[in-house]
Design a protein around this motif. Structure first.
Motif, PDB file in Angstrom:
ATOM      1  N   GLY A   1      -5.320  -9.276   0.955  1.00  0.00           N
ATOM      2  CA  GLY A   1      -5.537  -8.013   0.244  1.00  0.00           C
ATOM      3  C   GLY A   1      -6.250  -8.216  -1.083  1.00  0.00           C
ATOM      4  O   GLY A   1      -7.141  -7.440  -1.456  1.00  0.00           O
TER       5      GLY A   1
ATOM      6  N   HIS B   1      -4.770  -0.813  -4.147  1.00  0.00           N
ATOM      7  CA  HIS B   1      -5.639  -0.451  -3.023  1.00  0.00           C
ATOM      8  C   HIS B   1      -6.424   0.829  -3.301  1.00  0.00           C
ATOM      9  O   HIS B   1      -5.902   1.794  -3.857  1.00  0.00           O
ATOM     10  CB  HIS B   1      -4.801  -0.278  -1.753  1.00  0.00           C
ATOM     11  CG  HIS B   1      -5.627   0.163  -0.576  1.00  0.00           C
ATOM     12  ND1 HIS B   1      -6.453  -0.690   0.098  1.00  0.00           N
ATOM     13  CD2 HIS B   1      -5.750   1.385   0.014  1.00  0.00           C
ATOM     14  CE1 HIS B   1      -7.055  -0.031   1.075  1.00  0.00           C
ATOM     15  NE2 HIS B   1      -6.630   1.234   1.052  1.00  0.00           N
ATOM     16  N   ASP B   2      -7.691   0.827  -2.933  1.00  0.00           N
ATOM     17  CA  ASP B   2      -8.544   2.015  -2.909  1.00  0.00           C
ATOM     18  C   ASP B   2      -9.229   2.055  -1.550  1.00  0.00           C
ATOM     19  O   ASP B   2      -9.718   1.023  -1.062  1.00  0.00           O
ATOM     20  CB  ASP B   2      -9.607   1.967  -4.022  1.00  0.00           C
ATOM     21  CG  ASP B   2      -8.992   2.143  -5.402  1.00  0.00           C
ATOM     22  OD1 ASP B   2      -8.127   3.009  -5.547  1.00  0.00           O
ATOM     23  OD2 ASP B   2      -9.392   1.390  -6.327  1.00  0.00           O
ATOM     24  N   ASP B   3      -9.294   3.256  -0.983  1.00  0.00           N
ATOM     25  CA  ASP B   3      -9.914   3.364   0.339  1.00  0.00           C
ATOM     26  C   ASP B   3     -11.397   3.007   0.293  1.00  0.00           C
ATOM     27  O   ASP B   3     -11.942   2.438   1.234  1.00  0.00           O
ATOM     28  CB  ASP B   3      -9.739   4.783   0.895  1.00  0.00           C
ATOM     29  CG  ASP B   3      -8.288   5.044   1.277  1.00  0.00           C
ATOM     30  OD1 ASP B   3      -7.577   4.073   1.592  1.00  0.00           O
ATOM     31  OD2 ASP B   3      -7.869   6.218   1.250  1.00  0.00           O
ATOM     32  N   GLN B   4     -12.058   3.347  -0.803  1.00  0.00           N
ATOM     33  CA  GLN B   4     -13.461   2.984  -0.947  1.00  0.00           C
ATOM     34  C   GLN B   4     -13.791   2.763  -2.424  1.00  0.00           C
ATOM     35  O   GLN B   4     -13.185   3.376  -3.299  1.00  0.00           O
ATOM     36  CB  GLN B   4     -14.393   4.032  -0.339  1.00  0.00           C
ATOM     37  CG  GLN B   4     -14.400   5.373  -1.060  1.00  0.00           C
ATOM     38  CD  GLN B   4     -15.359   6.359  -0.423  1.00  0.00           C
ATOM     39  OE1 GLN B   4     -15.707   6.229   0.743  1.00  0.00           O
ATOM     40  NE2 GLN B   4     -15.800   7.345  -1.186  1.00  0.00           N
TER      41      GLN B   4
ATOM     42  N   ASN C   1      -4.058  -5.327   3.670  1.00  0.00           N
ATOM     43  CA  ASN C   1      -3.108  -5.587   2.596  1.00  0.00           C
ATOM     44  C   ASN C   1      -1.835  -6.280   3.094  1.00  0.00           C
ATOM     45  O   ASN C   1      -1.112  -6.899   2.310  1.00  0.00           O
ATOM     46  CB  ASN C   1      -2.728  -4.280   1.898  1.00  0.00           C
ATOM     47  CG  ASN C   1      -3.921  -3.622   1.222  1.00  0.00           C
ATOM     48  OD1 ASN C   1      -4.756  -4.303   0.643  1.00  0.00           O
ATOM     49  ND2 ASN C   1      -4.009  -2.309   1.317  1.00  0.00           N
TER      50      ASN C   1
ATOM     51  N   GLN D   1      -9.901  -8.952  -0.469  1.00  0.00           N
ATOM     52  CA  GLN D   1     -10.639  -7.737  -0.099  1.00  0.00           C
ATOM     53  C   GLN D   1     -10.985  -6.911  -1.323  1.00  0.00           C
ATOM     54  O   GLN D   1     -12.039  -6.291  -1.395  1.00  0.00           O
ATOM     55  CB  GLN D   1      -9.808  -6.909   0.889  1.00  0.00           C
ATOM     56  CG  GLN D   1     -10.493  -5.605   1.278  1.00  0.00           C
ATOM     57  CD  GLN D   1      -9.660  -4.760   2.217  1.00  0.00           C
ATOM     58  OE1 GLN D   1     -10.111  -4.359   3.268  1.00  0.00           O
ATOM     59  NE2 GLN D   1      -8.410  -4.495   1.838  1.00  0.00           N
ATOM     60  N   GLN D   2     -10.086  -6.922  -2.326  1.00  0.00           N
ATOM     61  CA  GLN D   2     -10.305  -6.130  -3.533  1.00  0.00           C
ATOM     62  C   GLN D   2     -11.178  -6.839  -4.556  1.00  0.00           C
ATOM     63  O   GLN D   2     -11.415  -6.310  -5.647  1.00  0.00           O
ATOM     64  CB  GLN D   2      -8.947  -5.782  -4.160  1.00  0.00           C
ATOM     65  CG  GLN D   2      -8.099  -4.896  -3.263  1.00  0.00           C
ATOM     66  CD  GLN D   2      -6.641  -4.851  -3.678  1.00  0.00           C
ATOM     67  OE1 GLN D   2      -6.266  -5.424  -4.709  1.00  0.00           O
ATOM     68  NE2 GLN D   2      -5.809  -4.180  -2.881  1.00  0.00           N
TER      69      GLN D   2
ATOM     70  N   GLU E   1     -18.202   0.650  -0.707  1.00  0.00           N
ATOM     71  CA  GLU E   1     -17.455  -0.330   0.079  1.00  0.00           C
ATOM     72  C   GLU E   1     -16.159   0.301   0.576  1.00  0.00           C
ATOM     73  O   GLU E   1     -15.334   0.754  -0.220  1.00  0.00           O
ATOM     74  CB  GLU E   1     -17.132  -1.556  -0.780  1.00  0.00           C
ATOM     75  CG  GLU E   1     -16.316  -2.606  -0.056  1.00  0.00           C
ATOM     76  CD  GLU E   1     -15.882  -3.732  -0.979  1.00  0.00           C
ATOM     77  OE1 GLU E   1     -15.079  -4.573  -0.538  1.00  0.00           O
ATOM     78  OE2 GLU E   1     -16.330  -3.756  -2.153  1.00  0.00           O
ATOM     79  N   LYS E   2     -15.999   0.348   1.890  1.00  0.00           N
ATOM     80  CA  LYS E   2     -14.769   0.883   2.479  1.00  0.00           C
ATOM     81  C   LYS E   2     -13.806  -0.275   2.739  1.00  0.00           C
ATOM     82  O   LYS E   2     -14.206  -1.305   3.293  1.00  0.00           O
ATOM     83  CB  LYS E   2     -15.088   1.626   3.774  1.00  0.00           C
ATOM     84  CG  LYS E   2     -15.899   2.905   3.550  1.00  0.00           C
ATOM     85  CD  LYS E   2     -16.056   3.682   4.832  1.00  0.00           C
ATOM     86  CE  LYS E   2     -16.800   4.975   4.591  1.00  0.00           C
ATOM     87  NZ  LYS E   2     -16.087   5.890   3.678  1.00  0.00           N
ATOM     88  N   ARG E   3     -12.519  -0.082   2.381  1.00  0.00           N
ATOM     89  CA  ARG E   3     -11.515  -1.136   2.505  1.00  0.00           C
ATOM     90  C   ARG E   3     -10.460  -0.756   3.539  1.00  0.00           C
ATOM     91  O   ARG E   3      -9.973   0.386   3.569  1.00  0.00           O
ATOM     92  CB  ARG E   3     -10.856  -1.412   1.152  1.00  0.00           C
ATOM     93  CG  ARG E   3     -11.836  -2.001   0.142  1.00  0.00           C
ATOM     94  CD  ARG E   3     -11.206  -2.161  -1.208  1.00  0.00           C
ATOM     95  NE  ARG E   3     -12.127  -2.807  -2.151  1.00  0.00           N
ATOM     96  CZ  ARG E   3     -11.864  -2.971  -3.445  1.00  0.00           C
ATOM     97  NH1 ARG E   3     -10.723  -2.521  -3.959  1.00  0.00           N
ATOM     98  NH2 ARG E   3     -12.749  -3.570  -4.220  1.00  0.00           N
ATOM     99  N   ASN E   4     -10.099  -1.737   4.362  1.00  0.00           N
ATOM    100  CA  ASN E   4      -9.112  -1.529   5.420  1.00  0.00           C
ATOM    101  C   ASN E   4      -7.705  -1.625   4.838  1.00  0.00           C
ATOM    102  O   ASN E   4      -7.349  -2.612   4.187  1.00  0.00           O
ATOM    103  CB  ASN E   4      -9.307  -2.582   6.514  1.00  0.00           C
ATOM    104  CG  ASN E   4      -8.529  -2.239   7.766  1.00  0.00           C
ATOM    105  OD1 ASN E   4      -7.442  -1.679   7.714  1.00  0.00           O
ATOM    106  ND2 ASN E   4      -9.106  -2.581   8.908  1.00  0.00           N
TER     107      ASN E   4
END
Length: 328
Positions: A185, A281-284, A178, A188-189, A171-174
């Motif tokens: 945010g 946050h994690d990019d993916q 955030n 999304q997480q 999973e890629k996160r924008n």
């Protein structure tokens, strides 16, 4: 009553089938021996029963039946040694066996019962030994059943594992999400509980600030003031003044304080939510799950000339996936 008639009455029941006999014999020789007994051929019964017993290969029940027939035949011939030997062998096979008083004459039943009392200590030992054998057999049967169930459970587990596949979901996160308010945010997480807290708190503060703003603005009134001696052609001018009456100054202070406070609270919670989202946050994110292997789709027909396309659907942890195969 004459002695001959009394003897005949005593021998008539012996021509009937003894109580332990089965309706049919699985062994032909045993059936022939029983037939001889029914016809009163007692000496032949004793000899043939002994020969058949010596050959072996008989079940416990068949062996007991032959000893019973031979013992009754020997008793009828007053061969008491043979009768005792066969009846004793019958009791050793089944210490709780007995003769049917409705089929066997009372003298034979009485003799058998006396022999049983005489062998009481031996028979009690045999009963205990038999109970131990039965308990061991029952324990062995239970052990085999447990092993069978364990093997069956192991087989089912192996089959279940064979049907399972490991699915990796990336999973890629924008990063910009955030900075969106109302807990975007956190949602999304996947931290939905905290996201609901931020969304609800910021929503209440935003609505409060908007209401306070319109309530404060509603307190204003407008008035036109006429001015004289103004450098105009007519020497007069008018201006419109927007003000809050002195009688409403208390309400104005309260609504202004509520407007500013709720706005400050909104931006404070918003900043806290952004900081929390940036920290986590994690990019993916890679997730691994075990799923049942989908059933194999039927083989596609051999492609003909030209291009062909085939659409495949397969389950994933988050829903349904699709794949497109192009053949040229």
């Amino acid at each position: 009553m004459s002695r001959g008639l009394l003897l005949a009455l005593l021998l008539v029941p012996l021509l009937l089938v003894p109580g332990r006999a089965h309706a049919q014999e699985s062994d032909p020789e045993a059936a022939a021996i029983r037939s001889s007994f029914e016809y009163g051929k007692y000496a032949e019964v004793i000899d043939r029963a002994k020969a058949r017993i010596d050959r072996g290969n008989l079940g416990e029940q068949q062996l007991a039946d032959l000893h019973e027939l031979a013992g009754l035949a020997a008793f009828n011939l007053q061969r008491m040694t043979d009768a005792e030997r066969h009846f004793a062998a019958m009791l050793r096979l089944d210490p709780d066996s007995s003769l049917d008083p409705f089929v066997v004459p009372p003298p034979a039943v009485a003799y058998f019962d006396k022999l049983k009392e005489k062998m009481a200590s031996e028979l009690e030992f045999l009963r205990q030994e038999r109970r131990l054998r039965q308990e061991r057999a029952r324990g062995e049967a239970e052990r085999r059943e447990r092993e069978r169930l364990a093997a069956e459970e192991q087989r089912r587990r192996v089959e279940a594992l064979a049907r399972q596949v490991t699915v990796r979901t990336v999973e890629k996160r924008n990063f910009l999400v955030n900075f969106v308010p109302f807990g975007a945010g956190q949602f999304q997480q996947g931290r939905n509980s905290l996201g609901i807290v931020f969304a609800a708190t910021e929503g209440v503060l935003a609505v409060t600030s908007v209401i306070a703003y319109f309530a404060y603005e509603a307190l204003f009134e407008t008035s036109t003031i006429e001015l004289d001696d103004v450098l105009t052609e007519t020497g007069r001018a008018s201006i419109t003044v927007r003000y809050i009456p002195t009688r409403r100054s208390g309400q104005a202070d309260a609504w202004r304080l509520l407007k500013v406070g709720s706005a400050a609270g909104f931006y404070s919670i918003y900043a806290l939510g952004v900081a929390d989202a940036l920290y986590h946050h994690d990019d993916q994110v890679v997730r691994t799950s075990i799923e049942e292997r989908p059933e194999q789709a039927p083989a596609a027909p051999a492609p003909g000339p030209g291009a062909s396309a085939r659409l495949q659907l397969f389950p994933t942890s988050g829903g349904l996936g699709a794949g497109l195969t192009l053949t040229f």
